[in-house]
Design a protein around this motif. Structure first.
Motif, PDB file in Angstrom:
ATOM      1  N   ILE A   1       0.953  -1.208  -0.036  1.00 28.59           N
ATOM      2  CA  ILE A   1      -0.221  -0.165  -0.034  1.00 28.59           C
ATOM      3  C   ILE A   1       0.788   1.442  -0.073  1.00 28.59           C
ATOM      4  O   ILE A   1       0.469   2.103  -0.634  1.00 28.59           O
ATOM      5  N   ARG A   2       1.834   1.335   0.702  1.00 26.72           N
ATOM      6  CA  ARG A   2       2.763   2.714   1.142  1.00 26.72           C
ATOM      7  C   ARG A   2       3.570   2.795  -0.210  1.00 26.72           C
ATOM      8  O   ARG A   2       3.599   3.944  -0.786  1.00 26.72           O
ATOM      9  N   PRO A   3       4.259   1.781  -0.790  1.00 27.36           N
ATOM     10  CA  PRO A   3       4.971   2.120  -1.943  1.00 27.36           C
ATOM     11  C   PRO A   3       4.078   2.564  -3.168  1.00 27.36           C
ATOM     12  O   PRO A   3       4.380   3.187  -4.106  1.00 27.36           O
ATOM     13  N   ALA A   4       2.814   1.824  -3.244  1.00 30.17           N
ATOM     14  CA  ALA A   4       1.729   2.324  -4.428  1.00 30.17           C
ATOM     15  C   ALA A   4       1.445   4.007  -4.138  1.00 30.17           C
ATOM     16  O   ALA A   4       1.638   4.770  -5.182  1.00 30.17           O
ATOM     17  N   ALA A   5       1.457   4.263  -3.027  1.00 25.25           N
ATOM     18  CA  ALA A   5       1.091   5.676  -2.621  1.00 25.25           C
ATOM     19  C   ALA A   5       2.452   6.595  -3.015  1.00 25.25           C
ATOM     20  O   ALA A   5       2.226   7.646  -3.674  1.00 25.25           O
ATOM     21  N   TYR A   6       3.480   6.067  -2.681  1.00 18.66           N
ATOM     22  CA  TYR A   6       4.739   6.858  -3.000  1.00 18.66           C
ATOM     23  C   TYR A   6       5.008   7.022  -4.351  1.00 18.66           C
ATOM     24  O   TYR A   6       5.551   7.868  -5.038  1.00 18.66           O
TER      25      TYR A   6
ATOM     26  N   PRO B   1      -4.335   6.664  -5.896  1.00 19.82           N
ATOM     27  CA  PRO B   1      -3.350   7.963  -6.298  1.00 19.82           C
ATOM     28  C   PRO B   1      -4.173   8.833  -6.673  1.00 19.82           C
ATOM     29  O   PRO B   1      -5.155   8.832  -6.815  1.00 19.82           O
ATOM     30  N   GLY B   2      -3.368   9.915  -7.026  1.00 19.84           N
ATOM     31  CA  GLY B   2      -4.164  10.936  -7.857  1.00 19.84           C
ATOM     32  C   GLY B   2      -3.578  12.275  -7.369  1.00 19.84           C
ATOM     33  O   GLY B   2      -3.960  13.295  -7.985  1.00 19.84           O
ATOM     34  N   ALA B   3      -3.306  12.269  -5.849  1.00 19.01           N
ATOM     35  CA  ALA B   3      -3.117  13.665  -5.479  1.00 19.01           C
ATOM     36  C   ALA B   3      -1.560  13.841  -5.413  1.00 19.01           C
ATOM     37  O   ALA B   3      -0.624  13.060  -5.700  1.00 19.01           O
ATOM     38  N   ARG B   4      -1.307  15.184  -4.875  1.00 21.74           N
ATOM     39  CA  ARG B   4       0.262  15.401  -5.011  1.00 21.74           C
ATOM     40  C   ARG B   4       0.646  16.048  -3.555  1.00 21.74           C
ATOM     41  O   ARG B   4      -0.406  16.851  -3.203  1.00 21.74           O
ATOM     42  N   GLY B   5       1.595  16.076  -2.940  1.00 22.81           N
ATOM     43  CA  GLY B   5       1.921  16.708  -1.934  1.00 22.81           C
ATOM     44  C   GLY B   5       3.036  17.994  -2.034  1.00 22.81           C
ATOM     45  O   GLY B   5       2.929  18.490  -3.260  1.00 22.81           O
ATOM     46  N   PRO B   6       3.394  18.859  -0.878  1.00 23.04           N
ATOM     47  CA  PRO B   6       3.917  20.001  -1.231  1.00 23.04           C
ATOM     48  C   PRO B   6       5.244  19.855  -2.083  1.00 23.04           C
ATOM     49  O   PRO B   6       5.727  20.840  -2.647  1.00 23.04           O
TER      50      PRO B   6
ATOM     51  N   GLY C   1       5.366  18.087  -4.583  1.00 28.54           N
ATOM     52  CA  GLY C   1       4.968  17.521  -6.024  1.00 28.54           C
ATOM     53  C   GLY C   1       5.029  16.023  -6.020  1.00 28.54           C
ATOM     54  O   GLY C   1       4.830  15.589  -7.188  1.00 28.54           O
ATOM     55  N   MET C   2       5.282  15.435  -4.927  1.00 26.68           N
ATOM     56  CA  MET C   2       5.425  13.985  -5.105  1.00 26.68           C
ATOM     57  C   MET C   2       3.812  13.344  -4.888  1.00 26.68           C
ATOM     58  O   MET C   2       2.859  14.028  -4.187  1.00 26.68           O
ATOM     59  N   PRO C   3       3.659  12.167  -5.431  1.00 26.81           N
ATOM     60  CA  PRO C   3       2.517  11.581  -5.356  1.00 26.81           C
ATOM     61  C   PRO C   3       1.911  11.581  -3.651  1.00 26.81           C
ATOM     62  O   PRO C   3       2.756  11.014  -2.756  1.00 26.81           O
ATOM     63  N   LEU C   4       0.730  11.526  -3.530  1.00 24.54           N
ATOM     64  CA  LEU C   4      -0.054  11.153  -2.270  1.00 24.54           C
ATOM     65  C   LEU C   4      -1.068  10.401  -2.610  1.00 24.54           C
ATOM     66  O   LEU C   4      -1.793  10.371  -3.414  1.00 24.54           O
ATOM     67  N   GLY C   5      -1.126   9.174  -1.807  1.00 28.00           N
ATOM     68  CA  GLY C   5      -2.420   8.240  -1.948  1.00 28.00           C
ATOM     69  C   GLY C   5      -3.332   8.308  -0.799  1.00 28.00           C
ATOM     70  O   GLY C   5      -3.039   8.607   0.217  1.00 28.00           O
ATOM     71  N   LEU C   6      -4.506   7.876  -1.221  1.00 26.54           N
ATOM     72  CA  LEU C   6      -5.627   7.520  -0.415  1.00 26.54           C
ATOM     73  C   LEU C   6      -5.628   5.972   0.052  1.00 26.54           C
ATOM     74  O   LEU C   6      -5.311   5.306  -0.895  1.00 26.54           O
TER      75      LEU C   6
END
Lengths: 425, 425
Positions: free
Chosen positions: A168-173, A388-393, A395-400
């Protein structure tokens, strides 16, 4: 779109319609692999001739994965490719048979595209893989290569495993979809055993439809396309978990936005606070996976101890050797009791909406990130999916992460499709 | 007594006292193996030079199993001996590492004496092994060679596995002690996976003290000698199970005698009737082990289907392919609920006294016997032990089975020692 950018579902449709051939798809993926390899370093084994031979054969076959390239974490046995479990102890090892998940992939006319980097014995010591969105950051682990290969657009599908938070975590990253099903539904035969209680096969893809397809193949059950239309006004529990303070501001903000978007689109969204004792699940998971994991590595720990990394020797193996049978049993029993309790809680929702990781992938390659937002769910043996689909500060991916009740895997994917549309359009 | 007749505990004492050497013990066991081999046919691999080299090395070492010969069921990987899982598909296969239980045996200075016959993939199709008490009868299965090798006086210790009834029943048929521990305590790493829910390592010996010793080695936990003195007036539940009508008269008579002997010696004996729904555990175990088992054999079932026997193709694989995900999940969930309920029931006793098999080993080698008195306990993941010592109408061994609550493995062995003394003196 070049073929390597297609999802598996798109590529299958193109192949079925004669607009694309399996060899063309494989060639495109190989080209992408070559272009990205020097930076992403996702593969431990990739032989273009072997890939093309399979693609040629697949073109003449039928099957649910006809011609689709799938990469396999290198703790998954393959009869025709080396499998070294992320350890020099087993460098160059060639198994005598395929793991069940590999056999089922081949039986569905899928193309075993290659082997991808795993942390040492799916534990902590990372391999050389970098995050496809920023080579200075970790892709997460232990299924590092699986997430990175899909995130880098090299393969549409990959398999990993999760004992703590390794899918789950690598997918989000890496900005891809990750899925860990209910314990027991996909066989672990031919995969490096760590913890019989926790080990679960994980799936990576670039769409939920692809996850559903691959899951049907790997469970050897009939597949019918995902019908998000089956879901109307789902009941979503916003669950920051007992570890909420370990989530960064960007993750909390994303959860707020996602909950609001779901609410606006017709979901019933309510806060879900877990029983206080669920905070102990992280420690209980650690003891159970360490007790079982140290014993599962008895061969390496007794015969090749000096070739194990300090990460695993002073981590899981030390913990497991220190764990008394009483602590193991109490922790295992606690997990079981919480599973029953979680069935009741989760039964009140279509899905829980949770963090997939504390935040963006951390800088550096030495640390694969904090697994705390996965360990409890792994131990509860519930299905989990990263959206996935969001981005953090940065610019890297963020996941739900969405969580469903045990055994609701198929329904969870439909709810996830609904949520994905509501949140990301 | 010739050395091969000694229990492991006796042999260890003799070696420690200098009255016996590890090579002398090994040579005696090899001699016995050669004498019994033409009839018992327990071994798939036995290399005297390999055994003697290990015994020579063990003599110079220390360890809880110093110089003790241990035979391993041929679904357990060994790095220096072929492992073929009871199938021609894998004939001559040489694994790249030892299973955890093998590594722990070697680390304790035990001697890996050889590989013993298993039914095909630990399922039903028997190998050539005969019952050491009557070559015209089955030794039971699937751990046929393990039970027969110990029963024939060839080795003091052997390992098997139980997914349905593959340890407890062969022990009863061959007149030896068999033990299957609580699920999860002994790692299955490096052993042919069938059913993650049911698969459990099993131990064979000729005394309960030996079982306790071997169990400590395989769980990598400290060993202190069995203290039957810890047990006074145990609470024994006489439990004929919901399948009582499948037990023969001789088995019911043995249970009656054993219960009476326990009562006379100070035990509190009471009838224990399980909840009626426990009768469904046999079917539920069948579906779970078939669903998981068919998927675990995906490689063989897709690549080498024609080399699988009709026994497994038309049994576990057909069942598993026919089992819907819904039936699998319902069956698994039912088992879990019964486990919790069994904890409460079993908590009222020190042990349940049950049949180990319907009766004596059936004539012929084609059918390894009815597993019904084990499947429910395997599925409940509780510890089980076979106590031999009785004989049936044909003069063949009959066994008692004692069951303890999950996690009470060590206590169960102490209670078993008390019961054994009460019943058999």
């Amino acid at each position: 779109m070049t073929p390597h950018d297609l999802t598996a579902t798109e590529a299958l449709a193109a192949i079925a319609a004669g607009r694309l051939t399996a060899p063309e798809l494989a060639a495109s993926c190989l080209e992408r692999a070559a272009a990205r390899a020097p930076v992403v370093r996702a593969f431990t084994h990739l032989d273009p001739a072997q890939v093309m031979a399979q693609a040629d054969a697949a073109q003449a076959r039928t099957g649910a994965l006809r011609g689709i390239p799938v990469a396999f974490k290198d703790i998954i046995d393959t009869v025709d490719m080396p499998t070294s479990y992320g350890s020099e102890i087993h460098a160059g090892h060639r198994p005598n048979r395929d793991a069940s998940v590999v056999a089922l992939t081949r039986a569905a006319a899928g193309v075993v595209f290659g082997k991808v980097v795993t942390a040492e014995f799916a534990n902590r010591r990372p391999g050389p893989t970098t995050n496809p969105h920023d080579a200075a950051r970790t892709p997460g682990g232990s299924s590092s290569g699986s997430a990175a290969a899909v995130g880098a657009g090299i393969v549409p599908l990959a398999l990993g495993t999760q004992t703590s938070g390794s899918v789950i975590r690598p997918a989000a990253y890496c900005g891809v979809h990750g899925f860990k099903g209910s314990w027991g539904e996909i066989s672990y035969a031919g995969i490096q055993l760590t913890s019989a209680t926790c080990d679960t096969v994980g799936l990576y893809a670039r769409s939920l439809a692809d996850i559903a397809l691959l899951r049907a193949v790997l469970t050897a059950t009939p597949f019918t396309g995902l019908a998000a239309g089956n879901v109307g006004g789902p009941r979503i529990g916003l669950c920051r978990t007992p570890f909420a303070e370990q989530a960064e501001a960007c993750t909390h903000a994303l959860l707020d936005e996602a909950a609001a978007a779901c609410g606006k689109t017709g979901a019933q969204v309510a806060d879900c606070t877990l029983p206080p004792r669920f905070a102990q699940l992280a420690d209980a998971q650690r003891w159970v996976s360490a007790y079982e994991g140290a014993r599962s590595l008895a061969y390496e720990a007794t015969v090749h101890r000096e070739r194990l990394s300090p990460d695993i020797l002073e981590g899981r193996i030390r913990d497991g050797e220190a764990c008394s049978p009483e602590l193991y049993r109490a922790s295992a029993r606690f997990g079981e009791a919480c599973r029953i309790e979680a069935d009741a809680i989760l039964g009140g929702y279509d899905a829980l909406l949770c963090p997939a990781a504390p935040g963006e992938a951390p800088p550096g390659l030495a640390f694969t990130g904090n697994a705390v937002f996965s360990t409890m769910w792994t131990f509860l043996q519930v299905p989990c999916v990263t959206i996935p689909g969001a981005r953090g500060p940065a610019g890297m991916p963020l996941g739900l992460q969405l969580i469903g009740p045990r055994g609701s895997d198929r329904r969870l994917l439909e709810v996830a499709a609904w949520v994905e549309r509501a949140v990301f359009g």
